[in-house]
Design a protein around this motif. Structure first.
Motif, PDB file in Angstrom:
ATOM      1  N   GLU A 248       0.838  -1.189   0.000  1.00  0.00           N
ATOM      2  CA  GLU A 248       0.000   0.000   0.000  1.00  0.00           C
ATOM      3  C   GLU A 248       0.883   1.253   0.000  1.00  0.00           C
ATOM      4  N   THR A 249       0.235   2.414  -0.046  1.00  0.00           N
ATOM      5  CA  THR A 249       0.932   3.689   0.101  1.00  0.00           C
ATOM      6  C   THR A 249       0.261   4.496   1.203  1.00  0.00           C
ATOM      7  N   ILE A 250       1.016   5.445   1.736  1.00  0.00           N
ATOM      8  CA  ILE A 250       0.489   6.315   2.786  1.00  0.00           C
ATOM      9  C   ILE A 250       1.126   7.684   2.641  1.00  0.00           C
ATOM     10  N   GLY A 251       0.461   8.707   3.144  1.00  0.00           N
ATOM     11  CA  GLY A 251       1.019  10.048   3.106  1.00  0.00           C
ATOM     12  C   GLY A 251       0.261  10.954   4.048  1.00  0.00           C
ATOM     13  N   ILE A 252       0.852  12.098   4.363  1.00  0.00           N
ATOM     14  CA  ILE A 252       0.187  13.039   5.261  1.00  0.00           C
ATOM     15  C   ILE A 252      -0.532  14.136   4.481  1.00  0.00           C
ATOM     16  N   SER A 253      -0.571  13.950   3.172  1.00  0.00           N
ATOM     17  CA  SER A 253      -1.365  14.837   2.313  1.00  0.00           C
ATOM     18  C   SER A 253      -1.950  13.991   1.197  1.00  0.00           C
ATOM     19  N   ALA A 254      -2.912  14.552   0.465  1.00  0.00           N
ATOM     20  CA  ALA A 254      -3.563  13.814  -0.615  1.00  0.00           C
ATOM     21  C   ALA A 254      -2.575  13.488  -1.730  1.00  0.00           C
ATOM     22  N   GLU A 255      -1.582  14.355  -1.897  1.00  0.00           N
ATOM     23  CA  GLU A 255      -0.622  14.171  -2.982  1.00  0.00           C
ATOM     24  C   GLU A 255       0.497  13.191  -2.621  1.00  0.00           C
ATOM     25  N   GLN A 256       0.827  13.113  -1.354  1.00  0.00           N
ATOM     26  CA  GLN A 256       1.967  12.301  -0.930  1.00  0.00           C
ATOM     27  C   GLN A 256       1.601  10.818  -0.920  1.00  0.00           C
ATOM     28  N   LYS A 257       2.416  10.004  -1.561  1.00  0.00           N
ATOM     29  CA  LYS A 257       2.177   8.560  -1.598  1.00  0.00           C
ATOM     30  C   LYS A 257       3.494   7.841  -1.305  1.00  0.00           C
ATOM     31  N   LEU A 258       3.680   7.482  -0.053  1.00  0.00           N
ATOM     32  CA  LEU A 258       4.887   6.792   0.372  1.00  0.00           C
ATOM     33  C   LEU A 258       4.640   5.280   0.331  1.00  0.00           C
ATOM     34  N   LYS A 259       5.541   4.561  -0.322  1.00  0.00           N
ATOM     35  CA  LYS A 259       5.375   3.115  -0.471  1.00  0.00           C
ATOM     36  C   LYS A 259       5.610   2.399   0.871  1.00  0.00           C
ATOM     37  N   ILE A 260       4.805   1.362   1.109  1.00  0.00           N
ATOM     38  CA  ILE A 260       4.909   0.549   2.313  1.00  0.00           C
ATOM     39  C   ILE A 260       5.327  -0.859   1.918  1.00  0.00           C
ATOM     40  N   SER A 261       6.319  -1.403   2.588  1.00  0.00           N
ATOM     41  CA  SER A 261       6.713  -2.791   2.369  1.00  0.00           C
ATOM     42  C   SER A 261       6.977  -3.450   3.716  1.00  0.00           C
ATOM     43  N   GLU A 262       6.679  -4.713   3.809  1.00  0.00           N
ATOM     44  CA  GLU A 262       6.908  -5.446   5.059  1.00  0.00           C
ATOM     45  C   GLU A 262       8.082  -6.388   4.881  1.00  0.00           C
ATOM     46  N   SER A 263       9.023  -6.321   5.813  1.00  0.00           N
ATOM     47  CA  SER A 263      10.208  -7.183   5.740  1.00  0.00           C
ATOM     48  C   SER A 263      10.842  -7.268   7.118  1.00  0.00           C
ATOM     49  N   LYS A 264      11.908  -8.043   7.216  1.00  0.00           N
ATOM     50  CA  LYS A 264      12.625  -8.212   8.477  1.00  0.00           C
ATOM     51  C   LYS A 264      13.078  -6.850   9.001  1.00  0.00           C
ATOM     52  N   GLY A 265      12.903  -6.628  10.294  1.00  0.00           N
ATOM     53  CA  GLY A 265      13.236  -5.350  10.884  1.00  0.00           C
ATOM     54  C   GLY A 265      14.716  -5.035  10.812  1.00  0.00           C
ATOM     55  N   LYS A 266      15.024  -3.768  10.590  1.00  0.00           N
ATOM     56  CA  LYS A 266      16.412  -3.304  10.590  1.00  0.00           C
ATOM     57  C   LYS A 266      16.898  -3.067  12.020  1.00  0.00           C
ATOM     58  N   PHE A 267      16.053  -2.461  12.849  1.00  0.00           N
ATOM     59  CA  PHE A 267      16.439  -2.126  14.215  1.00  0.00           C
ATOM     60  C   PHE A 267      15.640  -2.900  15.261  1.00  0.00           C
ATOM     61  N   LEU A 268      14.682  -3.703  14.809  1.00  0.00           N
ATOM     62  CA  LEU A 268      13.826  -4.479  15.697  1.00  0.00           C
ATOM     63  C   LEU A 268      13.778  -5.920  15.218  1.00  0.00           C
ATOM     64  N   ASP A 269      13.572  -6.838  16.125  1.00  0.00           N
ATOM     65  CA  ASP A 269      13.405  -8.237  15.758  1.00  0.00           C
ATOM     66  C   ASP A 269      12.065  -8.430  15.041  1.00  0.00           C
ATOM     67  N   GLY A 270      11.971  -9.460  14.231  1.00  0.00           N
ATOM     68  CA  GLY A 270      10.731  -9.754  13.541  1.00  0.00           C
ATOM     69  C   GLY A 270      10.528  -8.843  12.339  1.00  0.00           C
ATOM     70  N   SER A 271       9.320  -8.823  11.812  1.00  0.00           N
ATOM     71  CA  SER A 271       9.041  -8.024  10.622  1.00  0.00           C
ATOM     72  C   SER A 271       8.465  -6.664  11.009  1.00  0.00           C
ATOM     73  N   THR A 272       8.771  -5.664  10.182  1.00  0.00           N
ATOM     74  CA  THR A 272       8.254  -4.311  10.389  1.00  0.00           C
ATOM     75  C   THR A 272       7.786  -3.756   9.053  1.00  0.00           C
ATOM     76  N   LEU A 273       7.031  -2.681   9.118  1.00  0.00           N
ATOM     77  CA  LEU A 273       6.615  -1.983   7.916  1.00  0.00           C
ATOM     78  C   LEU A 273       7.644  -0.909   7.588  1.00  0.00           C
ATOM     79  N   LYS A 274       8.216  -0.987   6.400  1.00  0.00           N
ATOM     80  CA  LYS A 274       9.195   0.006   5.957  1.00  0.00           C
ATOM     81  C   LYS A 274       8.452   1.086   5.157  1.00  0.00           C
TER      82      LYS A 274
END
Length: 277
Positions: A248-274
């Motif tokens: 999915e995508t997310i943003g703090i405005s109607a125009e902003q579309k930041l991509k979301i991906s789920e994978s192994k955490g960089k700073f946390l154990d388990g999977s996180t949303l990047k």
């Protein structure tokens, strides 16, 4: 008989691994906890005024509080549908646990030095939480604020979320909080990292709201921008009970579309949303 049960219950809380907290092996399962637990750090161990605390909850926050179940060592308050355990412990939290956690808390300048001065602590827990995370954390903030106002306290330690917060900072956030403007800095730890000329930010505490932890990894944006962006994203997810998903995508405005991906955490154990930002 009832008072004895109260003390047994509070002692039971203390003996069930109250102080266990793994700072590096961070858990990130997306499940709400059955209890909210923290400790108010006391500069003077015998300074806590339970009656003053109950009165503040009734007058300032208009809460219906049943305080019939009290004793010399603490109390179990019934506030609406919730049972709130309060235990006044005339000793510092052992093994330098608070001070070690304070090293990571950039919002409390001189936090390590100041927390080392605590000589006692008040264990504060909503024991039967897990029904409505936002409602329960708002309630917890009100109770913690009242406890700090009615004791000679330095701040609060919420080990399960890597939080050590100065009293004044915590209270300022409580003063401004509403159901629409949540005091996330009192609830969520926002980890900030600088590596190889790039900046990263991650959340630690969203799991307590039934949400996946989020990370922005190796961004060209400044630490300040990343912190603001992650705060806004976390606030949106919690306040509107949004479940983000891979792809999915997310943003703090109607125009902003930041991509979301789920994978192994960089700073946390388990999977996180990047969040790509």
């Amino acid at each position: 008989m009832k008072k004895s049960l109260t003390i047994i219950l509070i002692i039971g809380i203390l003996t069930m691994g109250l102080f266990s907290f793994f700072k590096k092996e961070k858990k990130i399962e997306s499940n709400t906890n059955s209890a909210i637990l923290g400790m108010v750090l006391l500069e003077e161990p015998k300074s806590f005024d339970l009656n003053g605390t109950v009165n503040e909850l009734r007058t300032r926050w208009k809460l219906k509080v049943n305080d019939n179940d009290t004793g010399d060592l603490g109390a179990v308050l019934a506030i609406g549908e919730y049972n709130v355990a309060i235990a006044n412990i005339p000793a510092a939290i052992p093994e330098g646990e608070v001070e070690k956690t304070a090293e990571y808390n950039y919002l409390w300048e001189n936090g390590v030095e100041e927390t080392s001065k605590h000589k006692g602590h008040i264990v504060l827990s909503i024991m039967n939480a897990g029904k409505n995370a936002v409602k329960e954390n708002l309630l917890y903030s009100k109770i913690a604020s009242a406890v700090m106002n009615n004791s000679k306290s330095l701040g609060i330690y919420i080990g399960g979320r890597t939080l050590v917060l100065k009293k004044d900072f915590y209270q300022e956030n409580v003063e401004m909080m509403t159901e629409e403007d949540l005091p996330l800095y009192n609830w969520i730890y926002f980890g900030l990292k600088k590596e190889n000329g790039k900046q990263s930010v991650y959340t630690y505490g969203l799991a307590d709201f039934g949400k996946k932890e989020m990370e922005i990894v190796e961004s060209e944006s400044s630490i300040e921008e990343l912190n603001e962006m992650m705060f806004n994203l976390a606030h949106y997810v919690i306040a509107y009970n949004v479940t983000l998903k891979d792809g999915e995508t997310i943003g703090i405005s109607a125009e902003q579309k930041l991509k979301i991906s789920e994978s192994k955490g960089k700073f946390l154990d388990g999977s996180t949303l990047k969040i790509e930002y």
